[in-house]
Write a protein that holds these residues in place. Structure first.
Motif, PDB file in Angstrom:
ATOM      1  N   LEU A   1       0.898  -1.139  -0.059  1.00 52.06           N
ATOM      2  CA  LEU A   1      -0.098  -0.091  -0.091  1.00 52.06           C
ATOM      3  C   LEU A   1       0.811   1.244  -0.115  1.00 52.06           C
ATOM      4  O   LEU A   1       0.581   2.238  -0.784  1.00 52.06           O
ATOM      5  CB  LEU A   1      -0.990   0.059   1.242  1.00 52.06           C
ATOM      6  N   GLN A   2       1.889   1.267   0.970  1.00 52.05           N
ATOM      7  CA  GLN A   2       2.805   2.443   0.886  1.00 52.05           C
ATOM      8  C   GLN A   2       3.404   2.617  -0.370  1.00 52.05           C
ATOM      9  O   GLN A   2       3.538   3.697  -0.992  1.00 52.05           O
ATOM     10  CB  GLN A   2       3.821   2.227   2.032  1.00 52.05           C
ATOM     11  N   ARG A   3       3.969   1.666  -1.013  1.00 46.46           N
ATOM     12  CA  ARG A   3       4.607   1.716  -2.487  1.00 46.46           C
ATOM     13  C   ARG A   3       3.702   2.296  -3.598  1.00 46.46           C
ATOM     14  O   ARG A   3       3.964   2.977  -4.269  1.00 46.46           O
ATOM     15  CB  ARG A   3       5.075   0.415  -2.825  1.00 46.46           C
ATOM     16  N   ARG A   4       2.366   1.969  -3.474  1.00 43.78           N
ATOM     17  CA  ARG A   4       1.511   2.481  -4.555  1.00 43.78           C
ATOM     18  C   ARG A   4       1.221   4.097  -4.388  1.00 43.78           C
ATOM     19  O   ARG A   4       0.574   4.589  -5.266  1.00 43.78           O
ATOM     20  CB  ARG A   4       0.177   1.667  -4.326  1.00 43.78           C
ATOM     21  N   ALA A   5       1.901   4.607  -3.618  1.00 44.00           N
ATOM     22  CA  ALA A   5       1.871   6.227  -3.560  1.00 44.00           C
ATOM     23  C   ALA A   5       2.902   6.682  -4.537  1.00 44.00           C
ATOM     24  O   ALA A   5       2.851   7.669  -4.880  1.00 44.00           O
ATOM     25  CB  ALA A   5       2.031   6.568  -2.121  1.00 44.00           C
ATOM     26  N   PHE A   6       3.663   5.916  -4.906  1.00 44.82           N
ATOM     27  CA  PHE A   6       4.822   6.306  -5.762  1.00 44.82           C
ATOM     28  C   PHE A   6       4.948   5.888  -7.191  1.00 44.82           C
ATOM     29  O   PHE A   6       4.553   4.465  -7.207  1.00 44.82           O
ATOM     30  CB  PHE A   6       6.207   6.011  -5.165  1.00 44.82           C
TER      31      PHE A   6
ATOM     32  N   ASP B   1      -0.457   7.209 -17.214  1.00 46.28           N
ATOM     33  CA  ASP B   1      -1.549   6.026 -17.667  1.00 46.28           C
ATOM     34  C   ASP B   1      -2.632   6.271 -16.695  1.00 46.28           C
ATOM     35  O   ASP B   1      -3.115   5.454 -15.929  1.00 46.28           O
ATOM     36  CB  ASP B   1      -0.787   4.728 -17.183  1.00 46.28           C
ATOM     37  N   GLY B   2      -3.144   7.570 -16.343  1.00 43.04           N
ATOM     38  CA  GLY B   2      -4.291   7.826 -15.640  1.00 43.04           C
ATOM     39  C   GLY B   2      -4.269   7.894 -14.229  1.00 43.04           C
ATOM     40  O   GLY B   2      -5.313   8.021 -13.611  1.00 43.04           O
ATOM     41  N   GLU B   3      -3.103   7.651 -13.631  1.00 47.13           N
ATOM     42  CA  GLU B   3      -2.816   7.621 -12.262  1.00 47.13           C
ATOM     43  C   GLU B   3      -1.834   8.657 -11.528  1.00 47.13           C
ATOM     44  O   GLU B   3      -0.693   8.765 -12.026  1.00 47.13           O
ATOM     45  CB  GLU B   3      -2.265   6.203 -11.718  1.00 47.13           C
ATOM     46  N   TRP B   4      -2.094   9.466 -10.762  1.00 49.19           N
ATOM     47  CA  TRP B   4      -1.308  10.378 -10.326  1.00 49.19           C
ATOM     48  C   TRP B   4      -0.768   9.421  -8.990  1.00 49.19           C
ATOM     49  O   TRP B   4      -1.158   9.187  -8.090  1.00 49.19           O
ATOM     50  CB  TRP B   4      -2.399  11.686  -9.511  1.00 49.19           C
ATOM     51  N   ARG B   5       0.484   9.966  -8.887  1.00 49.64           N
ATOM     52  CA  ARG B   5       1.517   9.523  -7.771  1.00 49.64           C
ATOM     53  C   ARG B   5       2.539  10.536  -7.663  1.00 49.64           C
ATOM     54  O   ARG B   5       2.966  11.275  -8.312  1.00 49.64           O
ATOM     55  CB  ARG B   5       1.926   7.808  -8.475  1.00 49.64           C
ATOM     56  N   ILE B   6       3.240  10.162  -6.526  1.00 52.07           N
ATOM     57  CA  ILE B   6       4.597  10.835  -6.084  1.00 52.07           C
ATOM     58  C   ILE B   6       5.572  10.523  -7.044  1.00 52.07           C
ATOM     59  O   ILE B   6       5.921   9.200  -7.350  1.00 52.07           O
ATOM     60  CB  ILE B   6       4.772  10.827  -4.658  1.00 52.07           C
ATOM     61  N   THR B   7       6.371  11.500  -7.543  1.00 47.28           N
ATOM     62  CA  THR B   7       7.598  11.202  -8.275  1.00 47.28           C
ATOM     63  C   THR B   7       8.820  11.619  -7.449  1.00 47.28           C
ATOM     64  O   THR B   7       9.830  11.189  -8.004  1.00 47.28           O
ATOM     65  CB  THR B   7       7.570  11.974  -9.539  1.00 47.28           C
TER      66      THR B   7
END
Length: 180
Positions: free
Chosen positions: A43-48, A132-138
């Motif tokens: 779950l934590q990794r899915r933020a990035f 790909d339609g998904e916002w995440r941290i870079t």
């Protein structure tokens, strides 16, 4: 929609895209915090995003390295509780930057085994991207604004053995399907 907005050529579709982006960015932040407290590395990794870099002061590295560091480091503690505060987001196309305030409690023990309450507060300075339609941290820089380390107590739990406590690694009531 007001008459003034209509007269100015209000772009309803652009407004919806902006609101959806803010929702999705906030959801990435929520996944991150929950992953920390529940010791859930997936779950934590899915933020990035996969190429994300993180500098938390104690380490700097890739998202995978950072998640492993957090899970190991926080796993040595008895419990944690991370709380998000205000979150400023500036969106430009498929990129965004943001600043999110946080406060985090860490249940730790000192060298003698005494219970301690370690509080850390600061801000996440983030870069985001929609891929790909998904916002995440870079990219993330963790800024620590204050720290407080106090003697703690587990007296409440000793006096109230029936109190439902938060759990980790799948043992939390929200994860086990137990609801009141």
């Amino acid at each position: 929609m007001t008459e003034a907005q209509l007269a100015q050529g209000f772009d309803f579709a652009a407004e919806l895209r902006d609101l959806a982006a803010r929702r999705d960015i906030a959801e990435a932040a929520h996944r991150y915090m929950r992953g920390l407290d529940r010791l859930d590395p997936v779950l934590q990794r899915r933020a990035f995003h996969d190429d994300a870099v993180v500098d938390c002061g104690l380490m700097k590295g890739t998202a995978d390295e950072f998640v492993a560091f957090c899970q190991d480091f926080l796993g040595t503690m008895e419990a944690t509780h991370h709380l998000l505060g205000q979150h400023r987001i500036e969106i430009v196309g498929d990129s965004a930057s943001g600043e999110a305030y946080f406060q985090a409690w860490h249940g730790v023990r000192d060298e003698g085994g005494a219970v301690r309450d370690l509080f850390i507060a600061g801000r996440y300075l983030d870069q985001y991207a929609c891929r790909d339609g998904e916002w995440r941290i870079t990219a993330r820089l963790l800024v620590t604004d204050w720290v407080k380390d106090d003697p703690g107590s587990l007296d409440f739990f000793a006096a109230n053995p029936g109190a439902v406590r938060g759990g980790r690694r799948g043992a939390d009531p929200s994860q086990s399907g137990v609801r009141s």
